[in-house]
Design a protein around this motif. Structure first.
Motif, PDB file in Angstrom:
ATOM      1  N   MET A 182      49.107  46.084  26.573  1.00 25.86           N
ATOM      2  CA  MET A 182      47.973  47.015  26.703  1.00 25.86           C
ATOM      3  C   MET A 182      46.716  46.304  27.205  1.00 25.86           C
ATOM      4  SD  MET A 182      48.533  49.195  23.188  1.00 25.86           S
ATOM      5  CE  MET A 182      46.967  50.052  23.356  1.00 25.86           C
ATOM      6  N   TRP A 183      46.584  45.025  26.893  1.00 26.62           N
ATOM      7  CA  TRP A 183      45.405  44.278  27.320  1.00 26.62           C
ATOM      8  C   TRP A 183      45.565  43.733  28.732  1.00 26.62           C
ATOM      9  CZ3 TRP A 183      40.496  43.314  25.945  1.00 26.62           C
ATOM     10  CH2 TRP A 183      39.859  42.245  26.572  1.00 26.62           C
ATOM     11  N   ILE A 184      46.735  43.227  29.044  1.00 27.69           N
ATOM     12  CA  ILE A 184      46.865  42.379  30.232  1.00 27.69           C
ATOM     13  C   ILE A 184      46.751  43.166  31.535  1.00 27.69           C
ATOM     14  CG2 ILE A 184      49.386  42.455  30.538  1.00 27.69           C
ATOM     15  CD1 ILE A 184      49.170  39.339  30.856  1.00 27.69           C
ATOM     16  N   PHE A 185      47.213  44.412  31.575  1.00 31.12           N
ATOM     17  CA  PHE A 185      47.118  45.162  32.835  1.00 31.12           C
ATOM     18  C   PHE A 185      45.673  45.543  33.172  1.00 31.12           C
ATOM     19  CE2 PHE A 185      51.692  45.513  32.386  1.00 31.12           C
ATOM     20  CZ  PHE A 185      52.112  45.457  33.704  1.00 31.12           C
ATOM     21  N   PRO A 186      44.903  46.123  32.239  1.00 28.76           N
ATOM     22  CA  PRO A 186      43.482  46.361  32.563  1.00 28.76           C
ATOM     23  C   PRO A 186      42.724  45.067  32.847  1.00 28.76           C
ATOM     24  CG  PRO A 186      44.137  47.641  30.645  1.00 28.76           C
ATOM     25  CD  PRO A 186      45.263  46.708  30.929  1.00 28.76           C
ATOM     26  N   ALA A 187      43.026  43.987  32.101  1.00 30.41           N
ATOM     27  CA  ALA A 187      42.323  42.719  32.320  1.00 30.41           C
ATOM     28  C   ALA A 187      42.638  42.135  33.690  1.00 30.41           C
ATOM     29  CB  ALA A 187      42.698  41.726  31.227  1.00 30.41           C
ATOM     30  N   THR A 188      43.810  42.460  34.220  1.00 29.77           N
ATOM     31  CA  THR A 188      44.194  41.943  35.537  1.00 29.77           C
ATOM     32  C   THR A 188      43.534  42.722  36.661  1.00 29.77           C
ATOM     33  OG1 THR A 188      46.331  41.187  34.679  1.00 29.77           O
ATOM     34  CG2 THR A 188      46.151  41.467  37.068  1.00 29.77           C
ATOM     35  N   TYR A 189      43.505  44.057  36.563  1.00 34.77           N
ATOM     36  CA  TYR A 189      43.103  44.876  37.716  1.00 34.77           C
ATOM     37  C   TYR A 189      41.677  45.430  37.618  1.00 34.77           C
ATOM     38  CZ  TYR A 189      48.016  44.587  38.908  1.00 34.77           C
ATOM     39  OH  TYR A 189      49.259  44.110  39.236  1.00 34.77           O
ATOM     40  N   LEU A 190      41.176  45.717  36.410  1.00 34.41           N
ATOM     41  CA  LEU A 190      39.837  46.314  36.301  1.00 34.41           C
ATOM     42  C   LEU A 190      38.734  45.426  36.893  1.00 34.41           C
ATOM     43  CD1 LEU A 190      39.576  48.232  32.891  1.00 34.41           C
ATOM     44  CD2 LEU A 190      39.364  49.131  35.218  1.00 34.41           C
ATOM     45  N   PRO A 191      38.688  44.127  36.591  1.00 32.86           N
ATOM     46  CA  PRO A 191      37.620  43.308  37.194  1.00 32.86           C
ATOM     47  C   PRO A 191      37.630  43.353  38.714  1.00 32.86           C
ATOM     48  CG  PRO A 191      38.679  42.117  35.409  1.00 32.86           C
ATOM     49  CD  PRO A 191      39.506  43.341  35.652  1.00 32.86           C
ATOM     50  N   ARG A 192      38.790  43.407  39.315  1.00 40.51           N
ATOM     51  CA  ARG A 192      38.886  43.441  40.772  1.00 40.51           C
ATOM     52  C   ARG A 192      38.447  44.791  41.324  1.00 40.51           C
ATOM     53  NH1 ARG A 192      43.194  40.146  39.008  1.00 40.51           N
ATOM     54  NH2 ARG A 192      43.390  38.175  40.167  1.00 40.51           N
ATOM     55  N   TRP A 193      38.717  45.878  40.586  1.00 40.52           N
ATOM     56  CA  TRP A 193      38.283  47.209  41.029  1.00 40.52           C
ATOM     57  C   TRP A 193      36.776  47.383  40.864  1.00 40.52           C
ATOM     58  CZ3 TRP A 193      42.672  50.121  37.972  1.00 40.52           C
ATOM     59  CH2 TRP A 193      43.891  49.917  38.633  1.00 40.52           C
ATOM     60  N   LEU A 194      36.224  46.812  39.791  1.00 37.21           N
ATOM     61  CA  LEU A 194      34.810  47.013  39.510  1.00 37.21           C
ATOM     62  C   LEU A 194      33.907  46.036  40.266  1.00 37.21           C
ATOM     63  CD1 LEU A 194      35.035  47.570  35.632  1.00 37.21           C
ATOM     64  CD2 LEU A 194      34.811  49.312  37.420  1.00 37.21           C
ATOM     65  N   ILE A 195      34.423  44.851  40.564  1.00 38.71           N
ATOM     66  CA  ILE A 195      33.611  43.815  41.227  1.00 38.71           C
ATOM     67  C   ILE A 195      34.337  43.379  42.504  1.00 38.71           C
ATOM     68  CG2 ILE A 195      32.463  41.570  40.956  1.00 38.71           C
ATOM     69  CD1 ILE A 195      32.686  41.970  37.923  1.00 38.71           C
ATOM     70  N   PRO A 196      33.944  43.915  43.658  1.00 39.82           N
ATOM     71  CA  PRO A 196      34.640  43.583  44.912  1.00 39.82           C
ATOM     72  C   PRO A 196      34.657  42.090  45.229  1.00 39.82           C
ATOM     73  CG  PRO A 196      33.188  45.476  45.204  1.00 39.82           C
ATOM     74  CD  PRO A 196      32.893  44.915  43.864  1.00 39.82           C
ATOM     75  N   ALA A 197      33.643  41.353  44.797  1.00 40.91           N
ATOM     76  CA  ALA A 197      33.604  39.915  45.081  1.00 40.91           C
ATOM     77  C   ALA A 197      34.798  39.192  44.466  1.00 40.91           C
ATOM     78  CB  ALA A 197      32.301  39.315  44.567  1.00 40.91           C
ATOM     79  N   ILE A 198      35.205  39.625  43.285  1.00 36.64           N
ATOM     80  CA  ILE A 198      36.372  39.014  42.641  1.00 36.64           C
ATOM     81  C   ILE A 198      37.625  39.324  43.445  1.00 36.64           C
ATOM     82  CG2 ILE A 198      37.832  39.062  40.589  1.00 36.64           C
ATOM     83  CD1 ILE A 198      35.362  39.525  38.917  1.00 36.64           C
ATOM     84  N   ALA A 199      37.748  40.563  43.901  1.00 35.16           N
ATOM     85  CA  ALA A 199      38.927  40.951  44.688  1.00 35.16           C
ATOM     86  C   ALA A 199      39.011  40.179  45.996  1.00 35.16           C
ATOM     87  CB  ALA A 199      38.903  42.452  44.954  1.00 35.16           C
TER      88      ALA A 199
END
Length: 535
Positions: A318-335
């Motif tokens: 439950m933690w690992i999927f949001p932790a993997t993709y949410l930062p990239r969706w919310l912060i384009p620089a990370i993506a």
């Protein structure tokens, strides 16, 4: 008593060797077989009960294991993957602790403080068994780095939460604001202390300049880093990790070749023995744990173990999927800097949440009484549930992990990275030998070396270059390297070492390749030193 303990230790070593042979033949992680062997031995009538002292694990066993893993870790790769490592080592541990506390409170009737004690105990995964499987299955290097990095740092978070929870149970109160402030102070203090210990020990080792004493100092380093923060109320884990990473990054030019060669062998054997005995001792605790469960029915034990195990496993997913993709969706620089991985990567990381010895040691370290003299609530049940989670995750998930990796299509996914690393290695070898040849020509001019000596060294290095370009086996390198002009040869080795270090600092050479080349140069230098000593 001393003779009996020596006999038990010898039996453990015999069992460790036997299980190691079986594990190698069966191609299974030794950790899984060692725990199962320990359980079977614990249930054999007539054999003496073996108790694992929690202080032995937390104060003597844990520091060298953490330190050796940190020294072997690539600082550059750790730094690049710091965000996912932190999200797992801090975020996932906290989330799992809260999830386990909530589940045991609402489903099993535990009080909130007791639930948090159990949650903190079972929240940190152990990376030993999953890493051995992942390396054998040739998973992508990034997954290995995240697993290894998480295994280094998650114990610190869990043990700090554990101390807060124990205090809350004993005192009957808990202040979230105060705990948050103390948590921040502990993290900052341990970071600074770890850097200071690494800096001091490296310079002390360089000043001593004796391989045996340096190895003793390397053995003392994790304890110097771990014990003071642990005594002052921290965990000591983070300071030990930081000290190890500092030595890994800065030790290249400050530790001699002879010390590195002897140190690698020493630490490999030490870690193998410690990990093996600890996993075997984990299984041997079965008899002690069962003896304290007389007041609980079998149905209560089974249902409680099932609830806690399922919650711990699901919480990681439950933690690992949001932790993997949410930062990239919310912060384009990370993506842009670190594109999203395929879903198989977080899934396999989620499946590696295997619990181990730190969880058991923390459970055994629970005090028998609280501050007013009453027995610590549900202590025996917490011990049983911790042991159950270890068995379910280590044996169940550990044995299923290879099949899961194959189903996900990740088996041998890192083979392309290995081919790239080998190509980088060949280029680095060529660059290093070219640097040595350039140094040779300068030395020949500056010192007026005899042409015969120069020609022999020139021919030798050109032969090495042709040999490497044909694709040599690493085991073939370093043989018959003694040359008549040892002083010149040492200078040429220094030139290769400087060039390799320069490539590494520039980021064009991976840490794993650098270590392999460094070891070959160490072997050549040690061979020359041995030849000079014999003369």
């Amino acid at each position: 008593m001393i003779i009996r303990e020596i006999q038990i230790l010898l039996l453990l070593l015999v069992a460790l060797a036997a299980v190691g042979v079986v594990a190698k033949r069966a191609n299974l992680p030794p950790a899984i077989l060692l725990v199962l062997t320990g359980v079977l031995l614990a249930l054999v009538p007539g054999l003496p009960a073996v108790r694992l002292a929690p202080e032995l694990v937390l104060l003597l066993v844990l520091p060298p294991l953490i330190y050796s893993s940190a020294v072997a870790m690539s600082w550059r790769e750790f730094r690049f993957s710091l965000r996912p490592i932190a999200l797992l080592a801090i975020g996932c541990v906290v989330f799992t602790t809260v999830a386990a506390a909530a589940a045991t409170h609402w489903l099993l009737g535990f009080s909130w403080p007791i639930g948090f004690v159990l949650g903190a105990i079972v929240s940190p995964p152990d990376a030993v068994a999953p890493l051995s499987i992942a390396r054998r299955m040739q998973l992508p290097k990034r997954i290995l780095v995240i697993l290894e990095g998480e295994g280094l740092a998650n114990d610190a978070t869990a043990l700090i939460l554990y101390r807060f929870a124990i205090v809350a149970v004993s005192a009957g109160a808990f202040s979230f604001g105060k705990a948050t402030g103390e948590f921040a102070v502990i993290l900052g203090g341990e970071l600074l202390w770890g850097i200071a210990v690494g800096w001091l020990m490296l310079r002390l080792r360089r000043w001593v300049a004796d391989a045996q004493i340096e190895i003793v100092l390397s053995l003392l380093t994790p304890y110097v880093a771990y014990w003071p923060p642990e005594h002052l109320g921290g965990s000591g884990v983070l300071a030990t990790v930081v000290a190890g990473l500092y030595v890994s990054w800065n030790g290249f030019g400050m530790i001699s070749a002879a010390t590195r060669l002897q140190g690698v062998f020493f630490w490999d054997v030490l870690v193998y023995l410690i990990e093996g005995i600890v996993f075997l001792m984990t299984g041997l605790q079965a008899r002690t744990l069962i003896a304290g469960l007389g007041s609980y029915s079998l149905s209560v034990l089974a249902s409680s173990a099932a609830v806690v195990s399922v919650v711990v496993i699901l919480a990681r997913f439950m933690w690992i999927f949001p932790a993997t993709y949410l930062p990239r969706w919310l912060i384009p620089a990370i993506a842009r800097k670190d594109p999203s991985p395929p879903w198989q990567w977080p899934f396999v990381l989620g499946f590696t949440g295997v619990r181990g010895i730190v969880s058991l040691a923390a459970a055994l370290a629970i005090p028998f009484t609280i501050h007013d003299g009453r027995p610590f609530p549900d202590r025996d049940l917490i011990l049983f549930l911790t042991f159950s989670v270890i068995l379910v995750t280590l044996v169940g998930q550990g044995l299923m992990l290879p099949a899961v990796i194959r189903v996900l299509g990740l088996a041998n996914a890192g083979e392309r990275e290995l081919r790239t690393a080998r190509a980088e290695e060949r280029l680095a070898r060529r660059d290093a030998i070219d640097s040595a040849l350039e140094r040779l020509e300068r030395l020949a001019t500056e010192r007026g070396l005899p042409e015969g000596v120069v020609q022999r060294l020139r021919t030798k290095h050109r032969e090495r270059l042709r040999h490497f370009e044909r694709g040599p086996e690493p085991e073939e390198i370093g043989r018959d390297l003694t040359a008549p002009a040892d002083e010149i040869e040492l200078l040429l080795i220094a030139a290769e070492r400087e060039r390799i270090n320069e490539l590494y600092r520039q980021g064009t050479l991976k840490d794993e390749v650098r270590r392999r080349l460094e070891r070959e140069l160490d072997l050549r230098e040690a061979n020359l030193a041995s030849h000079q000593h014999e003369e």
